[in-house]
Design an enzyme around this catalytic site. Structure first.
Site, PDB file in Angstrom:
ATOM      1  N   HIS A  20       0.857  -1.182   0.000  1.00  0.00           N
ATOM      2  CA  HIS A  20       0.000   0.000   0.000  1.00  0.00           C
ATOM      3  C   HIS A  20       0.896   1.236   0.000  1.00  0.00           C
ATOM      4  O   HIS A  20       2.027   1.202   0.479  1.00  0.00           O
ATOM      5  CB  HIS A  20      -0.875  -0.039   1.261  1.00  0.00           C
ATOM      6  CG  HIS A  20      -1.937   0.994   1.345  1.00  0.00           C
ATOM      7  ND1 HIS A  20      -1.671   2.306   1.693  1.00  0.00           N
ATOM      8  CD2 HIS A  20      -3.278   0.921   1.164  1.00  0.00           C
ATOM      9  CE1 HIS A  20      -2.805   2.988   1.715  1.00  0.00           C
ATOM     10  NE2 HIS A  20      -3.798   2.178   1.394  1.00  0.00           N
TER      11      HIS A  20
ATOM     12  N   ASP B  42       2.949  -4.369   7.787  1.00  0.00           N
ATOM     13  CA  ASP B  42       1.679  -3.647   7.679  1.00  0.00           C
ATOM     14  C   ASP B  42       0.559  -4.658   7.905  1.00  0.00           C
ATOM     15  O   ASP B  42       0.274  -5.493   7.044  1.00  0.00           O
ATOM     16  CB  ASP B  42       1.578  -3.010   6.292  1.00  0.00           C
ATOM     17  CG  ASP B  42       0.220  -2.360   6.028  1.00  0.00           C
ATOM     18  OD1 ASP B  42      -0.678  -2.469   6.881  1.00  0.00           O
ATOM     19  OD2 ASP B  42       0.069  -1.752   4.957  1.00  0.00           O
TER      20      ASP B  42
ATOM     21  N   GLN C 156      -4.725  -5.233   6.847  1.00  0.00           N
ATOM     22  CA  GLN C 156      -5.699  -6.153   6.259  1.00  0.00           C
ATOM     23  C   GLN C 156      -5.664  -7.535   6.900  1.00  0.00           C
ATOM     24  O   GLN C 156      -6.474  -8.395   6.548  1.00  0.00           O
ATOM     25  CB  GLN C 156      -5.438  -6.274   4.751  1.00  0.00           C
ATOM     26  CG  GLN C 156      -5.581  -4.978   3.984  1.00  0.00           C
ATOM     27  CD  GLN C 156      -7.015  -4.473   3.926  1.00  0.00           C
ATOM     28  OE1 GLN C 156      -7.967  -5.210   4.157  1.00  0.00           O
ATOM     29  NE2 GLN C 156      -7.175  -3.191   3.630  1.00  0.00           N
TER      30      GLN C 156
ATOM     31  N   LYS D 282     -10.735  -1.040  10.258  1.00  0.00           N
ATOM     32  CA  LYS D 282     -10.963  -2.195   9.401  1.00  0.00           C
ATOM     33  C   LYS D 282     -11.362  -3.434  10.208  1.00  0.00           C
ATOM     34  O   LYS D 282     -11.796  -4.432   9.637  1.00  0.00           O
ATOM     35  CB  LYS D 282      -9.720  -2.493   8.562  1.00  0.00           C
ATOM     36  CG  LYS D 282      -9.350  -1.351   7.608  1.00  0.00           C
ATOM     37  CD  LYS D 282      -8.156  -1.705   6.747  1.00  0.00           C
ATOM     38  CE  LYS D 282      -7.611  -0.492   5.995  1.00  0.00           C
ATOM     39  NZ  LYS D 282      -8.557   0.082   5.038  1.00  0.00           N
TER      40      LYS D 282
ATOM     41  N   CYS E 215      -4.708   2.651  -3.705  1.00  0.00           N
ATOM     42  CA  CYS E 215      -3.454   3.105  -3.084  1.00  0.00           C
ATOM     43  C   CYS E 215      -2.344   2.088  -3.309  1.00  0.00           C
ATOM     44  O   CYS E 215      -1.572   1.773  -2.399  1.00  0.00           O
ATOM     45  CB  CYS E 215      -3.652   3.384  -1.586  1.00  0.00           C
ATOM     46  SG  CYS E 215      -4.804   4.717  -1.249  1.00  0.00           S
TER      47      CYS E 215
END
Length: 413
Positions: free
Chosen positions: A130, A207, A210, A233, A371
């Site tokens: 991202h 990261d 997700q 999220k 993104c």
């Protein structure tokens, strides 16, 4: 996550869905089919109630007052930190509250990497990152003289581990990697990747935006140096999230922002800073939001992340099977280990046109570059549509989405 795991009959997913009030509404006169959870997850009633209750009954600033409301606010805020720490299997004093993953990665970039990197050093990023795990490193590289190297992916959207291994040469000081791709749904083997990097003396930044909505995450088992996450999220309020970092990194890192809460004592001659994690939490935080995130963690914990993963695997299998029957539809990202995210294109239709027409049918999907410009370039497309599922979606919604998609495809010729 693709392995079929039976969902216990004790979980009534229809009842779970009823906890999410927004899913009950209509759009353009049709029942909403919300397939955009990778963008932001919907909020269950307990999270909404918790944030409302904070403002109605406990609203005060944290760590700045000795009165009852101040103590209640501080206790609730720190309790949320503790809940999230237990959810991630880390110590709460290693967990910095942030506004989300973007802030968390920038914190690492400016507080850890900027003082550390020198000309000739290198940062490795994967093709599927991202922008939030690309742009901060570019900015720091420009200021330090470091360079960016790219670890490529395979055609199906899996990370090429041999290419990553080859990229981790002597000059590499940092590796940034997504736990789960927001476009492809690919679940990267971050434990293996971090072990490989650690052997080379490379610091790892994962990261986790997700990953947290879809699966249990044990940061201690992953073995990374930094792990960034976003609350909105994973059923939490927007403007919430955290950075986990190894204690030795936090202790050595200078503050990223200056102001209240992050200090012990201020004199014009100099300032003594607070201990981590408060050293990195300048100013008034999103107290109600983080309290709500703590309740979101409670909610997910009560469901059981293994049950969430199993439910989403079942939904993903159904969605993928039906989408593959549609002529002219191309799924981008077919790695064997995937979360419930499907990016796709329909022959002859621009992604934005497709998403706009689906919206008229009550179906919410995201369209655009997500993104992830470098990933779009890899596949040679300007944009895709993305259908992303959560445990609160249903098989009936998948059938409604497929019917809408077929109708739209006919309209587009």
């Amino acid at each position: 996550m693709n392995a079929a795991t039976p969902i216990p009959a004790a979980i009534d997913w229809a009842r779970v869905r009823a906890d999410f009030p927004l899913l009950d509404r209509q759009v353009h006169g049709k029942p909403l089919v919300y397939f955009d959870s990778a963008n932001t997850g919907q909020k269950p009633e307990p999270v909404i109630a918790a944030t409302d209750d904070f403002y109605r009954r406990h609203n005060a600033n944290v760590s700045r007052a000795v009165h009852a409301l101040g103590n209640e606010a501080t206790d609730a805020y720190e309790a949320a930190r503790g809940k999230l720490a237990r959810h991630l299997n880390v110590r709460s004093d290693e967990l910095v509250f942030t506004s989300g993953t973007t802030f968390a990665i920038n914190l690492v970039a400016y507080s850890w990497a900027l003082p550390q990197l020198r000309p000739g050093d290198a940062i490795v990023l994967t093709r599927m990152e991202h922008h939030a795990n690309i742009v901060p490193w570019q900015l720091v590289a420009q200021r330090t003289g470091a360079t960016i190297k790219v670890a490529e992916i395979t055609a199906d959207g899996a990370l090429d581990l041999d290419a990553l291994d080859a990229a981790l040469t002597q000059e590499v000081k940092l590796l940034g990697v997504a736990h789960v791709s927001n476009v492809l749904g690919t679940i990267n083997p971050v434990r293996e990747i971090c072990r490989l990097a650690r052997k080379r003396g490379v610091v790892t930044v994962v990261d986790g935006s997700q990953a947290l909505p879809h699966m249990a995450v044990d940061i201690a088992a992953i073995g990374c140096d930094f792990y960034a996450l976003t609350g909105h999220k994973m059923c939490g309020p927007t403007g919430t999230g955290a950075l986990w970092a190894r204690r030795e990194h936090l202790a050595a890192m200078p503050p990223f922002l200056g102001g209240g809460e992050m200090i012990r004592q201020v004199r014009f001659e100099g300032t003594t800073f607070n201990d981590p994690p408060h050293r990195f939490e300048a100013g008034t935080p999103n107290i109600a939001g983080q309290v709500g995130l703590g309740v979101a963690v409670d909610y997910l914990g009560a469901l059981g992340m293994a049950n969430v993963a199993a439910r989403e695997t079942e939904l993903l299998a159904h969605l993928t099977e039906e989408m593959r029957k549609i002529p002219g539809l191309r799924i981008i990202g077919t790695a064997p280990d995937k979360a419930a995210v499907v990016s796709f294109l329909v022959e002859g239709a621009h992604a934005h046109d497709l998403a706009t027409l689906l919206d008229l049918e009550g179906v919410a999907v995201r369209s655009g570059h997500h993104c992830a410009h470098p990933l779009m370039q890899f596949y040679g497309v300007p944009a895709t549509c993305r259908a992303s599922l959560a445990f609160y979606n249903t098989h009936a919604e998948i059938e409604a989405f497929i019917a809408a998609l077929l109708k739209v495809r006919r309209l587009l010729g």
